[in-house]
Write an enzyme that holds these catalytic residues in place. Structure first.
Site, PDB file in Angstrom:
ATOM      1  N   GLU A 165      44.465  32.596  45.529  1.00  0.00           N
ATOM      2  CA  GLU A 165      44.238  32.525  44.058  1.00  0.00           C
ATOM      3  C   GLU A 165      43.205  31.866  43.714  1.00  0.00           C
ATOM      4  OE1 GLU A 165      43.738  36.699  43.553  1.00  0.00           O
ATOM      5  OE2 GLU A 165      46.106  36.768  43.054  1.00  0.00           O
ATOM      6  N   HIS A 166      42.358  32.717  43.256  1.00  0.00           N
ATOM      7  CA  HIS A 166      41.028  31.419  42.907  1.00  0.00           C
ATOM      8  C   HIS A 166      40.447  30.169  43.687  1.00  0.00           C
ATOM      9  CE1 HIS A 166      41.135  32.467  38.697  1.00  0.00           C
ATOM     10  NE2 HIS A 166      42.230  33.071  38.653  1.00  0.00           N
ATOM     11  N   GLY A 208      41.806  46.720  33.668  1.00  0.00           N
ATOM     12  CA  GLY A 208      42.035  45.658  33.718  1.00  0.00           C
ATOM     13  C   GLY A 208      43.868  44.928  33.709  1.00  0.00           C
ATOM     14  N   SER A 252      40.738  44.890  40.801  1.00  0.00           N
ATOM     15  CA  SER A 252      39.671  44.886  40.728  1.00  0.00           C
ATOM     16  C   SER A 252      39.228  46.348  40.828  1.00  0.00           C
ATOM     17  CB  SER A 252      39.090  44.146  42.389  1.00  0.00           C
ATOM     18  OG  SER A 252      39.243  43.364  42.078  1.00  0.00           O
ATOM     19  N   SER A 253      39.212  47.474  39.792  1.00  0.00           N
ATOM     20  CA  SER A 253      38.607  48.245  39.185  1.00  0.00           C
ATOM     21  C   SER A 253      36.835  48.542  39.858  1.00  0.00           C
ATOM     22  CB  SER A 253      39.090  49.160  38.391  1.00  0.00           C
ATOM     23  OG  SER A 253      39.048  48.688  37.184  1.00  0.00           O
ATOM     24  N   SER A 254      36.406  47.144  39.056  1.00  0.00           N
ATOM     25  CA  SER A 254      35.163  47.230  39.266  1.00  0.00           C
ATOM     26  C   SER A 254      34.309  46.660  39.875  1.00  0.00           C
ATOM     27  CB  SER A 254      34.539  45.765  37.845  1.00  0.00           C
ATOM     28  OG  SER A 254      35.510  44.411  38.614  1.00  0.00           O
ATOM     29  N   ASP A 269      36.724  39.944  45.958  1.00  0.00           N
ATOM     30  CA  ASP A 269      37.054  42.336  45.689  1.00  0.00           C
ATOM     31  C   ASP A 269      36.311  42.714  46.106  1.00  0.00           C
ATOM     32  OD1 ASP A 269      38.713  40.239  43.657  1.00  0.00           O
ATOM     33  OD2 ASP A 269      37.653  40.794  42.033  1.00  0.00           O
TER      34      ASP A 269
END
Ligand code: GLA
Length: 383
Positions: free
Chosen positions: A32-33, A119, A123-125, A169
């Protein structure tokens, strides 16, 4: 996801032949990150998607979009500078990034919707960006590779949404395969598909329902801290281009040269790179216990060093840590809200969900959402 409703809305509003594309959200097991630090990540596409019904209008430059789940619609062109809705930025961003690559994108009509929770850190975006990129690529015969589409989605976030995200993502959404994780080297973009079929364990996502409103500004700050750390270290070690190239020993040399905050951010990322490699080794021998421990360690780092967690996420991870049968748990995604991802003995999954939900409700006064996900195929055309 059932696309009938989207097609119905499309037909009521627009006319002509349409195509339908589907792109998934993602989970991330560990790493992560690390993506914007040129490290490794281990995501998988999931069986929750954003679906897009679309028709190209060769004679127009107007892009008409309906966000079906939100019951919102907007018309834009490539030259639109300020969109009415936030979600339109993802579509505008992809269109503009493809244009920058020399593609001629005419107007189009589309309706989108889906079941990737917004949200929640799934990762819906990126799913929306991937669906739009793939659709335009295929319908206009642009001949761009999936890597180019992933980068276009990432750059849409940077330049039109304002989040300086990594590529994880979009990559997971476009390259995912059923039952497999993507071990992605974010520096070379080489990747390996790693089978992930933990027979006796299930992945449980528990959603705090805390929306990550701080996410974009704090996310960019974390990235800036990492870059600051690299700047300080590379002054002495010019071969260092990113935190991927930094060892614990190297970082220690600079402890007095950087702000404690920068030091902590760098320390987390270097640790996560080590954990990521250990996790991949553990997966090779189906050693899920080690993987689970690494997930707990990852959360500690995200909470205490990288400081991107929140009390609701910490509570869920802490509760999982005390539950016999939950072998790993951590917050997932950018942070400041959204979900935890836990690895739980399948036989105890129901009890785990009930136990964690009840504890959470006692503490915060409401129930978390539980999302059941399977690792599924990546973005594709479905009609
Ligand atoms: C968000 C970003 C990704 C990645 C994760 C954290 O999901 O979009 O690029 O940085 O956060 O791992």
């Amino acid at each position: 996801m059932n696309t009938d409703q989207l097609i119905k809305v499309f037909k009521a509003k627009f006319s002509g032949d349409y195509a339908v594309f589907s792109a998934p959200g993602r989970i991330n097991i560990i790493g992560e990150h690390t993506d914007y630090n040129n490290g490794f990540v281990l995501p998988g596409a999931i069986d929750k998607t954003i679906d897009l019904v679309i028709k190209i209008n060769h004679n127009s430059n107007i892009i008409n979009v309906i966000a079906n789940d939100l019951k919102e619609e907007e018309s834009i062109t490539k030259d639109t500078t300020k969109t009415k809705y936030h979600w339109t930025k993802y579509i505008l961003g992809v269109v503009c990034e493809l244009t920058k690559l020399g593609c001629n994108i005419p107007g189009f009509d589309c309706v989108f919707g889906g079941n990737v929770p917004v949200g929640s850190g799934m990762s819906s975006s990126a799913a929306l960006e991937s669906a739009v990129g793939l659709a335009l690529n295929e319908l206009l015969g642009l001949k761009l590779s999936r890597i180019q589409l992933a980068k276009a989605g990432q750059m849409a976030e940077h330049n039109y949404v304002g989040v300086r995200c990594g590529i994880m993502d979009q990559f997971a959404s476009l390259f995912g395969e059923k039952g497999k994780l993507v071990k992605l080297d974010c520096r070379s973009l080489e990747y390996e598909m790693i089978p992930f079929n933990p027979e006796n364990y299930s992945i449980v996502l528990m959603d705090t329902r805390v929306s990550h409103s701080l996410a974009s500004s704090e996310y960019n700050k974390r990235r800036a801290s990492c870059e600051e750390g690299v700047g300080i270290i590379s002054a002495k070690y010019p071969e260092v281009k990113s935190l991927r190239d930094v060892t614990f020993n190297m970082l220690e040399e600079f402890i007095d040269d950087m702000q404690i905050e920068t030091y902590k951010r760098c320390l987390y990322v270097i640790g996560e790179t080590v954990r990521m490699q250990k996790a991949c080794d553990a997966l090779k021998t189906n050693d899920f216990i080690t993987l689970g421990n690494l997930m707990f360690e990852c959360h500690d780092g995200l909470q205490l060093l990288y400081e991107v967690s929140c009390k609701e996420l910490d509570f869920l991870v802490y509760t999982a840590g005390k539950f016999d049968g939950a072998i790993g748990s951590r917050m997932m995604g950018g942070g400041f809200g959204g979900c935890t991802i836990s690895l739980v003995e399948t036989a105890k999954e129901k009890d785990f969900i009930e136990h964690s939900s009840n504890k959470f409700k006692t503490e915060f006064g409401y129930l978390p959402h539980v999302h059941e996900v399977k690792i599924a195929e990546g973005a594709r055309r479905i009609i």
